[in-house]
Design an enzyme around this catalytic site. Structure first.
Site, mmCIF file in Angstrom:
data_model
loop_
_atom_site.group_PDB
_atom_site.id
_atom_site.type_symbol
_atom_site.label_atom_id
_atom_site.label_comp_id
_atom_site.label_asym_id
_atom_site.label_seq_id
_atom_site.Cartn_x
_atom_site.Cartn_y
_atom_site.Cartn_z
ATOM 1 C CG HIS A 109 -15.563 13.653 0.003
ATOM 2 N ND1 HIS A 109 -16.575 12.811 -0.412
ATOM 3 C CD2 HIS A 109 -14.871 12.936 0.941
ATOM 4 C CE1 HIS A 109 -16.504 11.667 0.252
ATOM 5 N NE2 HIS A 109 -15.478 11.708 1.079
ATOM 6 C CD GLU A 155 -15.624 7.796 0.697
ATOM 7 O OE1 GLU A 155 -15.027 8.768 1.218
ATOM 8 O OE2 GLU A 155 -16.835 7.580 0.861
HETATM 9 C C1 LIG Z 1 -18.700 9.798 6.096
HETATM 10 C C2 LIG Z 1 -18.863 8.424 5.518
HETATM 11 C C3 LIG Z 1 -17.883 8.106 4.418
HETATM 12 C C4 LIG Z 1 -18.213 8.976 3.215
HETATM 13 O O1 LIG Z 1 -19.320 8.758 2.664
HETATM 14 O O2 LIG Z 1 -17.458 9.860 2.797
HETATM 15 C C5 LIG Z 1 -16.469 8.266 4.911
HETATM 16 O O3 LIG Z 1 -15.636 8.919 4.389
HETATM 17 S S1 LIG Z 1 -16.097 7.319 6.331
HETATM 18 C C6 LIG Z 1 -14.372 7.645 6.639
HETATM 19 C C7 LIG Z 1 -13.850 6.730 7.662
HETATM 20 N N1 LIG Z 1 -13.813 5.376 7.189
HETATM 21 C C8 LIG Z 1 -12.672 4.744 6.857
HETATM 22 O O4 LIG Z 1 -11.569 5.294 6.953
HETATM 23 C C9 LIG Z 1 -12.821 3.312 6.377
HETATM 24 C C10 LIG Z 1 -11.558 2.762 5.766
HETATM 25 N N2 LIG Z 1 -10.439 2.813 6.694
HETATM 26 C C11 LIG Z 1 -9.863 1.693 7.186
HETATM 27 O O5 LIG Z 1 -10.234 0.575 6.866
HETATM 28 C C12 LIG Z 1 -8.729 1.894 8.183
HETATM 29 O O6 LIG Z 1 -8.809 3.168 8.750
HETATM 30 C C13 LIG Z 1 -7.320 1.718 7.516
HETATM 31 C C14 LIG Z 1 -7.074 2.710 6.392
HETATM 32 C C15 LIG Z 1 -7.151 0.276 6.998
HETATM 33 C C16 LIG Z 1 -6.257 1.955 8.595
HETATM 34 O O7 LIG Z 1 -6.593 1.131 9.659
HETATM 35 P P1 LIG Z 1 -5.672 0.995 10.939
HETATM 36 O O8 LIG Z 1 -6.183 -0.059 11.846
HETATM 37 O O9 LIG Z 1 -5.467 2.359 11.508
HETATM 38 O O10 LIG Z 1 -4.427 0.381 10.278
HETATM 39 P P2 LIG Z 1 -2.941 0.593 10.547
HETATM 40 O O11 LIG Z 1 -2.642 1.452 11.699
HETATM 41 O O12 LIG Z 1 -2.362 -0.773 10.552
HETATM 42 O O13 LIG Z 1 -2.467 1.344 9.233
HETATM 43 C C17 LIG Z 1 -1.773 0.669 8.245
HETATM 44 C C18 LIG Z 1 -0.833 1.697 7.613
HETATM 45 O O14 LIG Z 1 -1.615 2.660 6.896
HETATM 46 C C19 LIG Z 1 -1.380 3.950 7.416
HETATM 47 N N3 LIG Z 1 -2.636 4.681 7.384
HETATM 48 C C20 LIG Z 1 -3.713 4.455 8.165
HETATM 49 N N4 LIG Z 1 -4.695 5.303 7.857
HETATM 50 C C21 LIG Z 1 -4.199 6.097 6.878
HETATM 51 C C22 LIG Z 1 -4.756 7.190 6.148
HETATM 52 N N5 LIG Z 1 -6.015 7.627 6.382
HETATM 53 N N6 LIG Z 1 -4.016 7.778 5.202
HETATM 54 C C23 LIG Z 1 -2.739 7.359 4.940
HETATM 55 N N7 LIG Z 1 -2.151 6.305 5.602
HETATM 56 C C24 LIG Z 1 -2.897 5.717 6.565
HETATM 57 C C25 LIG Z 1 -0.863 3.739 8.829
HETATM 58 O O15 LIG Z 1 -0.127 4.845 9.255
HETATM 59 C C26 LIG Z 1 -0.030 2.489 8.666
HETATM 60 O O16 LIG Z 1 1.202 2.834 8.107
HETATM 61 P P3 LIG Z 1 2.581 2.313 8.756
HETATM 62 O O17 LIG Z 1 2.618 2.895 10.138
HETATM 63 O O18 LIG Z 1 3.638 2.840 7.838
HETATM 64 O O19 LIG Z 1 2.474 0.817 8.743
HETATM 65 CO CO LIG Z 2 -15.350 10.240 2.667
#
Ligand SMILES: CC[C@@H](C(=O)O)C(=O)SCCNC(=O)CCNC(=O)[C@H](O)C(C)(C)COP(=O)(O)OP(=O)(O)OC[C@H]1O[C@@H](n2cnc3c(N)ncnc32)[C@H](O)[C@@H]1OP(=O)(O)O
Ligand SMILES: [Co+2]
Length: 134
Positions: free
Chosen positions: A7, A130
């Site tokens: 997905h 993922e």
């Molecule tokens: C429905 C269940 C399941 C399924 O079966 O399909 C799912 O899909 S659940 C979906 C939701 N779950 C998750 O997203 C879990 C994993 N995610 C994480 O661990 C965090 O969200 C993250 C990715 C580590 C980000 O955490 P956060 O605290 O927001 O960290 P930062 O703000 O420090 O971000 C670091 C850096 O990364 C950029 N970023 C954040 N999220 C994304 C994204 N989704 N795509 C692209 N880039 C992302 C963020 O902008 C930061 O960048 P800089 O600002 O340049 O440092």
């Molecule tokens: Co998902």
């Protein structure tokens, strides 16, 4: 290592209106909303012939989708999910190559009842990845 695209996930601020967009405007088949508190999301799947779109709305405290929407208030592409045959083997190979596995590194049960893991977006060209075991 990677098999099918399972997905593409889109973060949304209003799940009902996003679902209506896909169902009523685009004429797609959509699932019922499913609350997944352990992931901090409520999810609707848009069922396409060859893959799915996952619409994600924040649920509860500390939702990763709430954090994403703070930085991207209109919502947008949140992650892509690829299928793998053996998620623990995939995880170990990726770690050995220096990719960061998010959380505690152990798979959680995803929306399809299968083990899932996430990989850091900075290690994959700015896209959160993922993996789901098929
Ligand atoms: C429905 C269940 C399941 C399924 O079966 O399909 C799912 O899909 S659940 C979906 C939701 N779950 C998750 O997203 C879990 C994993 N995610 C994480 O661990 C965090 O969200 C993250 C990715 C580590 C980000 O955490 P956060 O605290 O927001 O960290 P930062 O703000 O420090 O971000 C670091 C850096 O990364 C950029 N970023 C954040 N999220 C994304 C994204 N989704 N795509 C692209 N880039 C992302 C963020 O902008 C930061 O960048 P800089 O600002 O340049 O440092
Ligand atoms: Co998902």
């Amino acid at each position: 290592m990677l098999k099918r695209l399972n997905h593409v996930a889109i973060a949304v601020t209003d799940l009902e209106s996003a679902t209506a967009n896909y169902r009523d405007t685009l004429g797609a088949r959509v699932s019922e909303p499913q609350a997944l508190p352990e992931h901090g999301v409520t999810v609707v799947f848009v069922e396409l012939d060859n893959t799915k779109i996952e619409l994600l709305e924040p649920l509860g405290e500390g939702s990763p989708i709430a954090a994403f929407l703070e930085k991207n208030p209109s919502g947008g592409l949140h992650h892509v999910c690829y299928e793998v045959e053996d998620i623990l083997a995939a995880r170990d190979q990726l770690k050995a190559k220096g990719a960061r596995v998010l959380g505690d590194g152990e798979p959680k049960t995803g929306a399809h009842g299968k083990p899932v893991l996430f990989l850091h977006p900075k290690d994959f060209n700015g896209t959160l990845v993922e993996l789901e075991q098929i």
